[in-house]
Design a protein around this motif. Structure first.
Motif, short mmCIF file in Angstrom:
data_model
loop_
_atom_site.label_atom_id
_atom_site.label_comp_id
_atom_site.label_asym_id
_atom_site.label_seq_id
_atom_site.Cartn_x
_atom_site.Cartn_y
_atom_site.Cartn_z
N ASN A 46 23.53 41.03 39.77
CA ASN A 46 24.84 40.41 39.52
C ASN A 46 25.46 39.89 40.81
OD1 ASN A 46 27.07 39.67 37.92
ND2 ASN A 46 28.09 41.63 38.27
N GLY B 229 36.28 42.98 37.15
CA GLY B 229 35.40 41.85 37.48
C GLY B 229 34.80 41.89 38.87
N ASN B 246 28.81 39.43 35.54
CA ASN B 246 30.16 38.88 35.58
C ASN B 246 30.23 37.49 34.92
OD1 ASN B 246 32.82 39.48 36.71
ND2 ASN B 246 32.54 37.51 37.71
N THR B 292 26.29 34.03 34.16
CA THR B 292 27.05 34.75 35.17
C THR B 292 27.56 33.80 36.24
OG1 THR B 292 25.14 35.21 36.53
CG2 THR B 292 25.70 36.85 34.89
N TYR B 294 30.95 33.57 39.44
CA TYR B 294 32.18 34.07 40.02
C TYR B 294 33.15 32.92 40.28
CZ TYR B 294 29.94 38.60 40.68
OH TYR B 294 29.33 39.81 40.47
N TYR B 329 37.93 36.95 35.44
CA TYR B 329 36.59 37.53 35.46
C TYR B 329 36.44 38.58 34.36
CZ TYR B 329 35.73 36.01 40.33
OH TYR B 329 35.52 35.30 41.47
N ASP B 331 33.72 41.73 33.36
CA ASP B 331 32.56 42.54 33.74
C ASP B 331 31.88 43.01 32.45
OD1 ASP B 331 35.09 43.77 33.53
OD2 ASP B 331 34.39 45.61 34.47
#
Ligand SMILES: Cc1cc2nc3c(=O)[nH]c(=O)nc-3n(C[C@H](O)[C@H](O)[C@H](O)COP(=O)(O)OP(=O)(O)OC[C@H]3O[C@@H](n4cnc5c(N)ncnc54)[C@H](O)[C@@H]3O)c2cc1C
Lengths: 89, 406
Positions: A46, B229, B246, B292, B294, B329, B331
């Motif tokens: 991740n 997150g 994420n 995923t 960010y 975000y 998780d």
């Protein structure tokens, strides 16, 4: 969906045509101990940064592609078949 | 009631100490709630607890969510847990002397296909067994309870049935953060904003003994991570691995109008959920981005898709103008349930895996994580959510109740 493109034999296609296959992980050895197999099944890096990942072109060529993407910016740093060199982007 | 004009600042500023009994990373509703219940329920001295927040209080999901609280989950473990949170929400305005503006609108999960009707029926029955008010209702009753809905049969996905959960509510998310934070702070608790945790310190036996921060090291008896997150960034520091990935989730509001929508509407098949806020804005959310990232960038594609879907369900929204959109975000975990409790690193606890469902849990998380820290025993309510459940193949599958992100 955020916008970036993945290169296929038919040119650059929008990411909305693809299904995400997740981060690339080293394959599991057939005789790996349980603990390793469980970790392989569930645990993920991740990363917030450069990630090698798989995509399936579900609404198109129906093939798998591997790219390198920065997960913070969604910039594709290496398209399928390209070498990723650090600091290139 | 301490008066309409409150003669108090929300958060007092104290100099950061070199050592605390308990350090909580993350100044969202979960971190601040835990700090508050440690003091209130367990008599721990507030000045021995620090909440460290790298940004400002409520900068994370706690200030970005769509504020829906409900307990109509699928598994007995999930239902019991979220139902305890509902009990706490109902008393929280009194408890914190802060108006949570809880509006008990009632919650509809629409079913447009036979398989969805089956899932909603299963949820309704499990809910009833556990004393949660939920039932499956059909077209006539839906049309009567919520005349704003498009009941036409001449659409690709006509409404067949709905899971009706009368206790489902919305409340003011900022008030939750400020209420917990100000009560903790007024009792002498330390909240340090703008302080980022940069390392988890361990002794030679691998036990957690404190943190390094952007403003120097802190010794701690217990460290709890409540960073939603940002979980992987913090668990990486401790050497703890999780299945979390994420994903961003977006939402938007329209211009404010007079009350026109009196229920919370959710459609799993159409990936949309809609409610009207106390300020009159119509608040619309959708699903997480499927990969995923960010990046917190809001996108036009999201607006296009979610407005189209929302208009299928509530056509009368068509003439409203969009006012604001934002992203947060999430998780995500493989079974759509949280990860709470002890880790393989002694004295390092996590409260994570909150995905798109963590706001409603803030109250019960604060209560149970405080109990775990104070007694060093995992409360029964959160035992099913232990990190080791993945290795044990004991998942708590909540996708059916949580995949439309609210
Ligand atoms: C658009 C959207 C809609 C949602 N709708 C709902 C809903 O309707 N109902 C529901 O139940 N849930 C909903 N959620 C989910 C919910 O918002 C979150 O699960 C919940 O807010 C998590 O709260 P928290 O306190 O654990 O974390 P957060 O509120 O995210 O707080 C974590 C904090 O940790 C800080 N932090 C991170 N790293 C560090 C570090 N190294 N050092 C110091 N501080 C750090 C961050 O700055 C942040 O403020 C939604 C989420 C989004 C994005």
């Amino acid at each position: 969906m955020s916008h970036f493109h993945i290169k296929t034999p038919f040119g650059l296609r929008p990411v909305s045509e693809f299904s995400y296959g997740g981060e690339v992980r080293p394959p599991l050895a057939p005789d790996a101990p349980d603990e390793e197999a469980i970790a392989h099944l569930w645990l993920r890096a991740n990363v917030a940064g450069v990630q090698k990942e798989r995509w399936f072109h579900s609404s198109g060529t129906r093939r798998w592609y591997t790219i390198v993407r920065d997960t913070r910016t969604n910039l594709v740093l290496a398209q399928p078949g390209e070498e990723y060199t650090e600091g290139a982007a | 009631m301490s008066g309409l004009l409150r003669g108090r600042t929300f958060f007092k500023k104290y100099p950061m100490k070199k050592s605390y009994d308990i350090v909580i990373i993350g100044g969202g509703a979960h971190g601040l709630g835990t700090a508050y219940y440690l003091v209130k329920n367990h008599g721990i001295k507030a000045e021995n607890i620090a909440v460290l927040e790298m940004n400002y209080i409520g900068a994370g999901g706690s200030g970005r969510n769509t504020t829906i609280v409900r307990s109509n989950y699928r598994t007995p473990e999930g239902i019991r847990f979220y139902e305890r949170s509902m009990e706490l929400w109902r008393g929280l305005s009194q408890d914190l002397d802060f108006n949570m503006m809880m509006s008990n609108l009632g919650h509809f999960t629409l079913a447009h296909t036979d398989s969805s009707v089956r899932v909603q029926r299963e949820r309704a029955e499990t809910n009833k067994v556990l004393g949660v008010d939920s039932r499956l209702i059909f077209r006539d009753e839906i049309a009567e309870l919520c005349p704003e809905l498009n009941m036409s049969l001449d659409v690709p996905y006509p409404i067949e049935a709905a899971l009706y959960h009368p206790p489902g509510s919305v409340l003011r998310h900022d008030a939750v953060v400020w209420g917990y934070g100000s009560q903790f702070s007024m009792r002498g608790g330390h909240i340090h904003q703008g302080v980022k945790v940069t390392a988890i310190r361990k002794d030679s036996a691998g036990k957690c003994i404190g943190v390094d921060t952007s403003q120097g090291p802190i010794d701690a008896g217990v460290v709890m991570s409540a960073v939603a997150g940002w979980t992987t960034q913090v668990t990486d520091l401790a050497g703890v691995k999780t299945p979390i990935t994420n994903h961003p989730l977006q939402a938007f509001v329209t211009e404010p109008v007079k009350p026109l929508l009196h229920k919370i509407i959710v459609s799993a098949s159409l990936h949309t959920y809609i409610s009207q806020t106390d300020r009159g804005e119509v608040l619309i959310g959708s699903e997480i981005e499927p990969y995923t990232t960010y990046s917190m960038r809001s996108t036009n594609t999201f607006l296009e898709h979610s407005t189209a879907n929302a208009l299928d369900v509530v056509p009368l929204l068509a003439r409203l103008k969009i006012q604001r959109q934002w992203t947060g975000y999430c998780d995500m975990t493989p079974d759509y349930s949280p990860i709470m409790g002890k880790t393989e690193v002694d004295n390092f606890l996590i409260d994570a895996g909150w995905g798109t469902w963590g706001f409603k849990a803030s109250a019960v998380c604060g209560e149970t994580m405080a109990e775990l820290i104070a007694t060093n025993r995992t409360p029964d309510l959160i035992e099913p959510f232990r990190l080791s459940r993945f290795a044990e193949e004991m998942l708590v599958p909540e996708k059916a109740a949580a995949s439309v992100s609210h």
